[in-house]
Design an enzyme around this catalytic site. Sequence first.
Site, PDB file in Angstrom:
ATOM      1  N   HIS A 214     -59.253  -3.134 -28.794  1.00  0.00           N
ATOM      2  CA  HIS A 214     -59.914  -3.642 -29.757  1.00  0.00           C
ATOM      3  C   HIS A 214     -59.245  -3.873 -31.126  1.00  0.00           C
ATOM      4  O   HIS A 214     -58.695  -2.934 -31.527  1.00  0.00           O
ATOM      5  CB  HIS A 214     -61.271  -3.100 -29.900  1.00  0.00           C
ATOM      6  CG  HIS A 214     -62.070  -3.020 -28.505  1.00  0.00           C
ATOM      7  ND1 HIS A 214     -62.995  -2.018 -28.348  1.00  0.00           N
ATOM      8  CD2 HIS A 214     -61.864  -3.762 -27.513  1.00  0.00           C
ATOM      9  CE1 HIS A 214     -63.448  -2.610 -27.011  1.00  0.00           C
ATOM     10  NE2 HIS A 214     -62.635  -3.211 -26.717  1.00  0.00           N
ATOM     11  N   PHE A 215     -59.717  -5.052 -31.800  1.00  0.00           N
ATOM     12  CA  PHE A 215     -59.272  -5.143 -33.210  1.00  0.00           C
ATOM     13  C   PHE A 215     -59.945  -6.210 -33.904  1.00  0.00           C
ATOM     14  O   PHE A 215     -60.855  -6.903 -33.575  1.00  0.00           O
ATOM     15  CB  PHE A 215     -57.742  -5.780 -33.208  1.00  0.00           C
ATOM     16  CG  PHE A 215     -57.628  -7.217 -32.537  1.00  0.00           C
ATOM     17  CD1 PHE A 215     -57.804  -8.337 -33.444  1.00  0.00           C
ATOM     18  CD2 PHE A 215     -57.240  -7.378 -31.181  1.00  0.00           C
ATOM     19  CE1 PHE A 215     -57.897  -9.514 -32.828  1.00  0.00           C
ATOM     20  CE2 PHE A 215     -57.242  -8.638 -30.689  1.00  0.00           C
ATOM     21  CZ  PHE A 215     -57.637  -9.798 -31.626  1.00  0.00           C
TER      22      PHE A 215
ATOM     23  N   HIS B 137     -62.523  -8.776 -31.938  1.00  0.00           N
ATOM     24  CA  HIS B 137     -62.297  -7.974 -30.396  1.00  0.00           C
ATOM     25  C   HIS B 137     -63.057  -6.826 -30.412  1.00  0.00           C
ATOM     26  O   HIS B 137     -62.381  -5.763 -30.424  1.00  0.00           O
ATOM     27  CB  HIS B 137     -60.854  -8.034 -29.702  1.00  0.00           C
ATOM     28  CG  HIS B 137     -60.781  -7.882 -28.622  1.00  0.00           C
ATOM     29  ND1 HIS B 137     -59.648  -7.317 -28.036  1.00  0.00           N
ATOM     30  CD2 HIS B 137     -61.490  -8.134 -27.651  1.00  0.00           C
ATOM     31  CE1 HIS B 137     -59.786  -7.216 -26.744  1.00  0.00           C
ATOM     32  NE2 HIS B 137     -60.839  -7.524 -26.188  1.00  0.00           N
TER      33      HIS B 137
ATOM     34  N   GLY C 147     -54.189 -12.520 -28.560  1.00  0.00           N
ATOM     35  CA  GLY C 147     -52.962 -12.191 -28.308  1.00  0.00           C
ATOM     36  C   GLY C 147     -52.576 -10.803 -28.722  1.00  0.00           C
ATOM     37  O   GLY C 147     -53.336  -9.884 -28.717  1.00  0.00           O
TER      38      GLY C 147
ATOM     39  N   HIS D 206     -57.944 -14.368 -20.648  1.00  0.00           N
ATOM     40  CA  HIS D 206     -58.787 -13.858 -21.843  1.00  0.00           C
ATOM     41  C   HIS D 206     -57.649 -13.115 -22.723  1.00  0.00           C
ATOM     42  O   HIS D 206     -58.070 -12.644 -23.819  1.00  0.00           O
ATOM     43  CB  HIS D 206     -59.546 -12.656 -21.362  1.00  0.00           C
ATOM     44  CG  HIS D 206     -59.090 -11.390 -21.071  1.00  0.00           C
ATOM     45  ND1 HIS D 206     -57.733 -11.037 -20.142  1.00  0.00           N
ATOM     46  CD2 HIS D 206     -59.386 -10.078 -21.601  1.00  0.00           C
ATOM     47  CE1 HIS D 206     -57.599 -10.002 -20.297  1.00  0.00           C
ATOM     48  NE2 HIS D 206     -58.417  -9.340 -20.999  1.00  0.00           N
TER      49      HIS D 206
ATOM     50  N   GLY E 164     -52.462 -10.174 -21.679  1.00  0.00           N
ATOM     51  CA  GLY E 164     -52.325  -9.219 -20.539  1.00  0.00           C
ATOM     52  C   GLY E 164     -51.118  -8.071 -20.828  1.00  0.00           C
ATOM     53  O   GLY E 164     -50.075  -8.479 -21.349  1.00  0.00           O
TER      54      GLY E 164
END
Lengths: 136, 486
Positions: free
Chosen positions: B209-210, B240, B384, B409, B412
């Site tokens: 998360h960020f 996120h 990203g 999403h 990855g």
Amino acid sequence: MHELFDHTADLGLRATAPTVNELFAEMGRALLASMVEDPSSVRAEVSERIEIAGADREYLLFDWLKELLLRFETERVLFAEFDVTVSATGLSAVARGEPHDESRHALAHEVKAITYHELKVVERDGGWLAEAIVDI
Amino acid sequence: MKSAFSGPLEHIGCNCHRIPKSYKAGMRVDGHIYASPTLLEQVRKDQAADQVANVATLPGIQVASIAMPDIHWGYGFCIGGVAATDPAEGGVICPGGIGYDINCGVRLVKTNLFLDDVKHRMKELVKALFHTVPSGAGRSGRYKFDTKETRRLMGEGPRFVVERDLGTLADLEHTEAGGFIDGGDPEQVSDHAVKRGAEQCGTLGSGNHFMEVQVVDSVYDADVARAFGLELNQVCVMIHSGSRGLGYQVCDDALAAFRNCTTKYGIELPDRQLVCAPAESPEGKKYIEQMRAAANYGFCNRQLLMQQAREVFADVFGRSWEDLGMEQLYDVAHNIAKLEEHTVEGVKKQVWVHRKGATRAFPAGHPEVPEAFRAVGQPVIIPGDMGRASWVLVGAPGAMEKTFGTTCHGAGRAMSRMAAKADAVGRKIEKELEQKGVIAMASSRFGLAEEQPKAYKNVDDVVETVHDADLSRRVARMRPLGVIKG
């Protein structure tokens, strides 16, 4: 003995011990090692009794780790030492630790949950082995 | 343990690779993995493709068990997995196909600032964001709701916080589902879950998360970018995060509640983490009510995160956030299951679309796309890694035909957390990022190492794959300027 192992976006906890009781205690310590940078910084100052019912050893391990995580999440207590007695119908344990203190305990990961994926409690080489993947 | 996948992956066109039903006993449909030739090499490296095959055994699954090009090895479902089940055919709801972080998702907030306005103030801005927005493991926030209020918040969605002057009605209109998923029942959410969530609304959390300050680096589709209000060198904020401890606990509760459902409903599963129940069963219905309530909490969490970002920008730039043009472009979930209408083999059906690390990508004209964007399609926000790029895409018709209205999403993961940490020993990730023009602050020492750019696939490759497959189309590429992380 316990260690963390690789699982792409998550982490694995692995422990070996001569008895099931010690195995569950080692997995408690492995969980702590995934949560804090230095597990030895957690002192045994408070103690809590934990009782969990269940006959299936793997689900019992899952419920045990889940309970320790929940107590951290809701009461902010980190547990470092454990006396566990596993029976045919469940487990009874005393967990010792202390409330999380930001000045002394650097948290390493936010463990979201324990998963069922590749959850394992098996007898091996005259002792016991357990594995669980935790979601980060 | 991390062995390579040696099963069949047959190219069937448009970057889609098929795992035939015959690969594994119990598969009800084929597996479809979207990947460019380069990304396919990475797919083969672990057992994520085997997890795609496992998902194909779920009762009621339609067409195929699908995976996006940002696929990586997960638990139960792979990350990047999509599965639609038909409740009329005994289709199941599978908590593992949604994930612990229910309604984890991304929100993009625009500003009327440009690169030149912020580039000399990035350190100050990132520092202010880092000190204002709570991040890191188990951190509580400045917004505290008691258990009664937390249940109300789940029952009403972000409207509950907007009514308290923490946002605007326009924010809701620019959120998936209008920021409210109907049919949730907060009273079904356990006390444990409510307790975990009561103090965490408006906090980032940890892991991947960020919150990032980004700049529009390239515009690929000028018309759609104009409709979205995006232009070259414009500064945006990307958020996120998900439903924090509340969502994790809802998933946990469901996994325990579903333990006996496999025997009760005669479901055979290759992996216990895929534990599920028919969507129409009492257990399934109860979980759906809980999951929807938790999803509404997730929208509230991102609403409060955005509001804190708006306040920081106002402080730093000495103008109100309205004056800074801090409008929300869109907010979209990538860990969720939704009951949606799709055409399956020529027949319109209501199906449960599970998106586990996959984003809804509805095309132009779809009634669920906000009116402001209906002529061009739904904005799709793809985070990203913190060193290279993130993307804004737009939903495309191919997604409705091939992937139940779904695209990728994110980038990855390419490296495991432990490998990334080992790789970072002796390096200073913050310094490396600063040399690339990115100011990063994290609350955990491990955070930056485990989340370093190298740990991820190149998001540009992932986006190229979904663009070429017509699952969504490129609109704008965003470059990070400042990052805060847990």
